[in-house]
Scaffold this motif. Structure first.
Motif, mmCIF file in Angstrom:
data_model
loop_
_atom_site.group_PDB
_atom_site.id
_atom_site.type_symbol
_atom_site.label_atom_id
_atom_site.label_comp_id
_atom_site.label_asym_id
_atom_site.label_seq_id
_atom_site.Cartn_x
_atom_site.Cartn_y
_atom_site.Cartn_z
ATOM 1 N N LYS A 273 26.831 -46.822 28.012
ATOM 2 C CA LYS A 273 26.937 -45.436 27.546
ATOM 3 C C LYS A 273 25.956 -44.579 28.338
ATOM 4 O O LYS A 273 24.734 -44.688 28.146
ATOM 5 C CB LYS A 273 26.614 -45.338 26.052
ATOM 6 C CG LYS A 273 27.560 -46.098 25.150
ATOM 7 C CD LYS A 273 27.141 -45.974 23.680
ATOM 8 C CE LYS A 273 28.076 -46.739 22.766
ATOM 9 N NZ LYS A 273 27.677 -46.634 21.340
ATOM 10 N N VAL B 64 28.108 -41.679 35.623
ATOM 11 C CA VAL B 64 28.412 -43.111 35.571
ATOM 12 C C VAL B 64 28.033 -43.867 36.831
ATOM 13 O O VAL B 64 27.241 -44.823 36.800
ATOM 14 C CB VAL B 64 29.916 -43.325 35.275
ATOM 15 C CG1 VAL B 64 30.328 -44.766 35.559
ATOM 16 C CG2 VAL B 64 30.219 -42.975 33.825
ATOM 17 N N GLN C 150 21.107 -51.524 29.830
ATOM 18 C CA GLN C 150 22.400 -51.717 29.178
ATOM 19 C C GLN C 150 23.171 -52.887 29.781
ATOM 20 O O GLN C 150 23.803 -53.668 29.062
ATOM 21 C CB GLN C 150 23.216 -50.429 29.288
ATOM 22 C CG GLN C 150 22.645 -49.280 28.481
ATOM 23 C CD GLN C 150 23.467 -48.010 28.602
ATOM 24 O OE1 GLN C 150 24.548 -48.001 29.188
ATOM 25 N NE2 GLN C 150 22.958 -46.914 28.047
ATOM 26 N N LEU D 74 35.407 -40.500 27.775
ATOM 27 C CA LEU D 74 34.066 -40.196 28.285
ATOM 28 C C LEU D 74 33.784 -38.705 28.320
ATOM 29 O O LEU D 74 32.692 -38.254 28.021
ATOM 30 C CB LEU D 74 33.912 -40.753 29.716
ATOM 31 C CG LEU D 74 33.478 -42.196 29.897
ATOM 32 C CD1 LEU D 74 33.299 -42.500 31.368
ATOM 33 C CD2 LEU D 74 32.208 -42.502 29.132
ATOM 34 N N GLY E 292 32.046 -49.977 25.008
ATOM 35 C CA GLY E 292 30.907 -49.268 24.429
ATOM 36 C C GLY E 292 29.549 -49.832 24.763
ATOM 37 O O GLY E 292 28.523 -49.273 24.359
ATOM 38 N N ALA F 235 29.784 -37.012 30.878
ATOM 39 C CA ALA F 235 29.419 -38.422 30.910
ATOM 40 C C ALA F 235 29.994 -39.109 32.138
ATOM 41 O O ALA F 235 29.339 -39.956 32.761
ATOM 42 C CB ALA F 235 29.901 -39.110 29.643
ATOM 43 N N LEU G 35 32.249 -49.568 29.837
ATOM 44 C CA LEU G 35 32.464 -48.229 29.291
ATOM 45 C C LEU G 35 33.490 -48.275 28.165
ATOM 46 O O LEU G 35 33.349 -47.597 27.146
ATOM 47 C CB LEU G 35 32.935 -47.282 30.396
ATOM 48 C CG LEU G 35 31.921 -46.947 31.493
ATOM 49 C CD1 LEU G 35 32.597 -46.209 32.638
ATOM 50 C CD2 LEU G 35 30.759 -46.105 30.946
#
Length: 329
Positions: free
Chosen positions: A297, A126, A164, A118, A294, A122, A291
Motif C-alpha cells: 500500500k 508505486v 512491506q 488504487l 493489500g 497512489a 497491490l
C-alpha cells in the motif's frame, strides 16, 4: 500544446519553470498519456542540481513516475487503447522521457495497467519504490521467510516499500532511522523493530534483534560512518546492498569486517531490473499481486498541485517526509 516543467540551468528548486510547449505524437512503440499525478523521486532533485548519473540537456525536462489516462497509442503498440488508466515504470532516461507535464510519452513496455482501485495518486507512487526494494531484497539478496533484514532510511518511500515487501514474504524488517521521532510511525507501517541511529548503539541493538548469528541482508541508502557498526553486526557471508549514499560524511571501507566475514558489499541501481525484461516481468507480477491483495500500500507523505512544483521539490529536499511525495495535475 501542454504545460511541462523544465529547467534551463542547474540549481535549487527555484530553477524549475512551468512552460507551454508543443506535444509531438508518440513514436513507434510508444504510448502518450494524459498525466493526472506524478510521483517525486530524489533522482529528479539530483538531475536538477547536476549531480545525477544522467546529464541534463538544456532546457531539460525531468520526472520518472506518472499515472494517468492513455491519450494516443503509437504504431506497433498492442494492448492499450485511449481512455485506459495506466501508470509508468520509470524509464532508464528521464531526459529522453520526462514525466513532469500535462502529457508525457513513454515506451509501451513501461506502461502498466494497475489495479483500478488504487486511484491516480497512489498509482503514481508505486513503481520506483517497489521495484527498487524488490530488486534488492528478492531478486538479488533472495530474502527468505523468517530472516531479519535491516532497512536504513526506513521512512523514505523505498524504505517503507522494503518493509512491506519483507512482511509480505514473512521476513522480519528492522528499520533504521536518524532519531526516535518516527519510531511509532515506522512500527505502525510494519517494522518489527526500530533503531534510532543518533540515540542507540547500532551493533548491540542489531545483535539483540538478530542474535549471535548476525544479519544476513542489509539494504542501505545512506553509507557514511554507519558502515562500520552495520557490517560488524552482519552474519558471515552476508550482503549489504547500497543504493543511495545520502550521508554527507565519508563512507569508510570496513576492511576487517568484510575480510573476517566474507561479506558482499554490492552497489545497486534499479535500472538493472528495468533493463532486463525477464527480471522486470517477475518484479511487476510480484508488485501487482501485492497491490491486489493489500500487502503493498503506497504511503503518501503529502500531495501538491502541479503549480506548486517548486514547493514540492523543497519539501522533497527537507528530508522530513514519511513516504512518497505526489503532485497532481
Amino acid at each position: 500544446m501542454a504545460r511541462v516543467v523544465r529547467f534551463h540551468r542547474h540549481g535549487g528548486p527555484e530553477v524549475l519553470r512551468i512552460e507551454t510547449v508543443d506535444t509531438p505524437p508518440p513514436a513507434r512503440g510508444e504510448v502518450q498519456i494524459r498525466v493526472r499525478a506524478l510521483g517525486l523521486n530524489r533522482a529528479e532533485a539530483l538531475l536538477r542540481s547536476g549531480t545525477y548519473i544522467e546529464t541534463a540537456m538544456f532546457p531539460s525536462g525531468l520526472g520518472l513516475e506518472a499515472a494517468g489516462i492513455v491519450e494516443v497509442v503509437g504504431e506497433d503498440v498492442a494492448g492499450f487503447v485511449p481512455g485506459e488508466s495506466v501508470s509508468i515504470v520509470p524509464p532508464v532516461s528521464m531526459v529522453r522521457w520526462p514525466a513532469y507535464g500535462e502529457f508525457a510519452t513513454f515506451p509501451a513496455e513501461f506502461v502498466v495497467k494497475h489495479p483500478p482501485e488504487l486511484g491516480f495518486e497512489a498509482a503514481a507512487a508505486v513503481w520506483m519504490q517497489y521495484l527498487t526494494a524488490f530488486g534488492a531484497l528478492i531478486d538479488i539478496a533472495g530474502l527468505a521467510r523468517g530472516e531479519v533484514v535491516v532497512i536504513t532510511a526506513a521512512s523514505s518511500s523505498v524504505g517503507l516499500a522494503a518493509i512491506q515487501i519483507a512482511n509480505r514474504i514473512g521476513a522480519v524488517p528492522v528499520a533504521l532511522t536518524r532519531s526516535s521521532i518516527k519510531r511509532r510511525a515506522l512500527l505502525d507501517a510494519g517494522a518489527a523493530d526500530v533503531i534510532a541511529l543518533a540515540e542507540e548503539d547500532i551493533r548491540s541493538r542489531l545483535e539483540d534483534v538478530a542474535g549471535s548469528d548476525g544479519v544476513r541482508v542489509v539494504f542501505d541508502a545512506v553509507g557514511g560512518p554507519a558502515f562500520e557498526p552495520l557490517t560488524a553486526a552482519m552474519a558471515p557471508g552476508g550482503i549489504l546492498i547500497e543504493y543511495g549514499g545520502l550521508s554527507p560524511e565519508p563512507t569508510p571501507f570496513p576492511l576487517s569486517n568484510v575480510l573476517s566475514k566474507s561479506l558482499i558489499l554490492r552497489g545497486y541501481l534499479v535500472h538493472e531490473v528495468i533493463r532486463d525484461s525477464e527480471r522486470l516481468a517477475k518484479a511487476k507480477a510480484f508488485i501487482l499481486a501485492g497491490l491486489s491483495d493489500g500487502a503493498l500500500k503506497p504511503i503518501i507523505a503529502r500531495t501538491f498541485p502541479f503549480e506548486e512544483i517548486v514547493e514540492a521539490h523543497r519539501f522533497l529536499e527537507s528530508n522530513t517526509q514519511f513516504g512518497k511525495i505526489v503532485v497532481t495535475i
